[in-house]
Design a protein around this motif. Structure first.
Motif, PDB file in Angstrom:
ATOM      1  N   VAL A 257       2.492  35.377 -13.259  1.00 46.31           N
ATOM      2  CA  VAL A 257       1.585  34.769 -12.272  1.00 46.31           C
ATOM      3  C   VAL A 257       0.517  33.930 -12.985  1.00 46.31           C
ATOM      4  O   VAL A 257       0.180  34.192 -14.140  1.00 46.31           O
ATOM      5  CB  VAL A 257       0.886  35.833 -11.379  1.00 46.31           C
ATOM      6  CG1 VAL A 257       1.859  36.413 -10.371  1.00 46.31           C
ATOM      7  CG2 VAL A 257       0.239  36.918 -12.222  1.00 46.31           C
TER       8      VAL A 257
ATOM      9  N   GLN B 210      11.775  40.156  -7.431  1.00 41.42           N
ATOM     10  CA  GLN B 210      11.372  38.749  -7.181  1.00 41.42           C
ATOM     11  C   GLN B 210      12.487  37.814  -7.629  1.00 41.42           C
ATOM     12  O   GLN B 210      12.885  36.887  -6.906  1.00 41.42           O
ATOM     13  CB  GLN B 210      10.115  38.387  -7.989  1.00 41.42           C
ATOM     14  CG  GLN B 210       8.827  39.032  -7.530  1.00 41.42           C
ATOM     15  CD  GLN B 210       7.647  38.437  -8.312  1.00 41.42           C
ATOM     16  OE1 GLN B 210       7.654  37.254  -8.664  1.00 41.42           O
ATOM     17  NE2 GLN B 210       6.636  39.248  -8.582  1.00 41.42           N
TER      18      GLN B 210
ATOM     19  N   VAL C 221       2.662  32.718  -8.070  1.00 43.93           N
ATOM     20  CA  VAL C 221       3.908  32.704  -8.842  1.00 43.93           C
ATOM     21  C   VAL C 221       3.843  31.611  -9.919  1.00 43.93           C
ATOM     22  O   VAL C 221       3.523  30.445  -9.633  1.00 43.93           O
ATOM     23  CB  VAL C 221       5.126  32.467  -7.914  1.00 43.93           C
ATOM     24  CG1 VAL C 221       6.411  32.379  -8.746  1.00 43.93           C
ATOM     25  CG2 VAL C 221       5.228  33.580  -6.877  1.00 43.93           C
TER      26      VAL C 221
ATOM     27  N   LEU D  40       6.456  39.404  -2.215  1.00 43.51           N
ATOM     28  CA  LEU D  40       6.671  38.020  -2.674  1.00 43.51           C
ATOM     29  C   LEU D  40       6.697  37.097  -1.458  1.00 43.51           C
ATOM     30  O   LEU D  40       7.408  37.349  -0.482  1.00 43.51           O
ATOM     31  CB  LEU D  40       8.005  37.907  -3.425  1.00 43.51           C
ATOM     32  CG  LEU D  40       8.395  36.471  -3.857  1.00 43.51           C
ATOM     33  CD1 LEU D  40       7.456  35.967  -4.957  1.00 43.51           C
ATOM     34  CD2 LEU D  40       9.844  36.421  -4.325  1.00 43.51           C
TER      35      LEU D  40
END
Ligand code: FA5
Length: 346
Positions: A259, A181, A294, A220
């Motif tokens: 997250v 990510q 996120v 993602l």
């Protein structure tokens, strides 16, 4: 010269020739030769009888014997050569390869079941518009932890027991594919939509469902205006494709530092259709991945404005999916390279 000795010589020569010609091997020929031309052979015996002749007759007889010997040597050589040719010919015949025979069937290789599942998962997300991204297995602490909002010495790091590189405090074997990510967001301006499959490492004890090296696939999605409904819809579409029919999914609140909110995602048990069975522990649900929106801190650590950008991420264990799909109960079977286990997947 007495007729008897002379006749005997002629007889011997004829007889020897016949025996040479009927010898079937070179060994046999050598034995026959010794019987005539050897020191104890018939010709030598005849020579010893020279004394039966008168002195005048002896030179001529000696010459005849020598001529006979020469003739026999020639006959012997001819037969020896013939036998040698026969022997070579036999070898050529018996060792001949028939190049027109069909080839022996080679065994076909096949993808390892984990690789196959990985490719299927990637395929599903490709069809949903995702690209494939990659990252290294030897990672910096920054990509694997710090930038993912795991503060130094924070207990959250203990959730993932880490292999560190000796003498290199910043380097480790990545404990999850979430490191990709960070690499992706550092290298690309959003919107981004990627999946990242690969090996990860944790110093976990080995048991039926845990291995120190296993595989994950990360997802993602970052864009403006992404909501949890997008996450849910994406995972529902994914689960339906994975199991070939619409299976329910359920999100349970959970914690991952990168997250907010975070969730564990379950799918309706494909073995009992939700009724409850041994595989799902009588709950009707099977956990397949972790997910969430996120975290703003993650956007900040890669230099993106969390007021502008939104996104969701998810990560799942590929072994877990493979075990569900193939009904495999012990994860270790995937790593033992036992063809009795692997061949049925070919
Ligand atoms: C993570 O690794 C998170 N990075 C997942 C994630 C990504 C959450 C994006 C939110 C957003 P977790 O530690 O639960 O989460 O591991 C994910 C999956 O890896 C588990 O569900 C399990 O299927 C698998 N897994 C974990 N440890 C092992 C192990 N030792 N052997 C085999 N599979 C394992």
């Amino acid at each position: 010269m007495t007729a008897s000795v002379s006749n005997e010589l002629a007889k011997l020569v004829t007889e020897a020739r016949e025996k040479f010609d009927s010898a079937l091997t070179e060994d046999e020929l050598n034995r026959v030769k010794a019987g005539y031309l050897g020191r104890q052979g018939a010709i030598s015996a005849l020579m010893r009888r020279m004394k039966e002749l008168s002195p005048e007759e002896r030179p001529a007889f000696g010459q005849r014997v020598n001529a006979a010997k020469d003739a026999l040597e020639v006959a012997l050589d001819r037969r020896r050569e013939a036998l040698r040719r026969e022997r070579i010919q036999r070898a050529i015949e018996s060792e001949r390869m028939d190049v027109t025979l069909p080839a022996r069937g080679g065994e076909r290789g096949a993808l390892h079941p984990l690789r196959r599942v990985e490719q299927d998962l990637v395929g599903i997300f490709r069809r949903l518009g995702y690209d494939v991204a990659e990252g290294p297995e030897v990672e910096l602490d920054f990509h694997n932890f710090s930038a993912l909002n795991f503060p130094a010495d924070h207990p959250a790091r203990d959730m993932q027991d880490t292999f560190h590189l000796e003498g290199e405090p910043d380097r480790l074997l990545r404990t999850h594919t979430s490191s990709v990510q960070i690499r992706t967001l550092l290298a690309n301006q959003p919107p981004v939509r990627i999946v990242a499959p690969g090996a990860v490492y944790r110093s976990d004890e080995v048991d039926m469902t845990h291995s120190p090296c296993f595989h994950q696939i990360e997802g993602l999605f970052v864009d403006r205006g992404v909501t949890m409904a997008h996450l849910r819809g994406t995972l529902e579409a994914f689960a339906a494709e994975l199991f070939g029919r619409s299976v329910g999914i359920r999100l349970r609140p959970s914690f991952f530092p990168f997250v907010e909110p975070g969730a564990e995602v379950d799918v309706g048990c494909v073995f009992c259709d939700g009724a409850g069975c041994r595989v799902c522990g009588q709950t009707g649900w099977i956990e397949i991945l972790g997910a969430g929106m996120v975290h703003p801190a993650v956007f900040e650590s890669v230099g993106l404005d969390p007021e502008e950008w939104t996104g969701f991420a998810f990560g799942m264990g590929i072994e877990r999916i493979a075990m569900l799909r193939y009904g495999v109960q012990d994860i270790r079977l995937f790593y033992e390279n036992d063809l009795r286990f692997l061949a049925p997947f070919a």
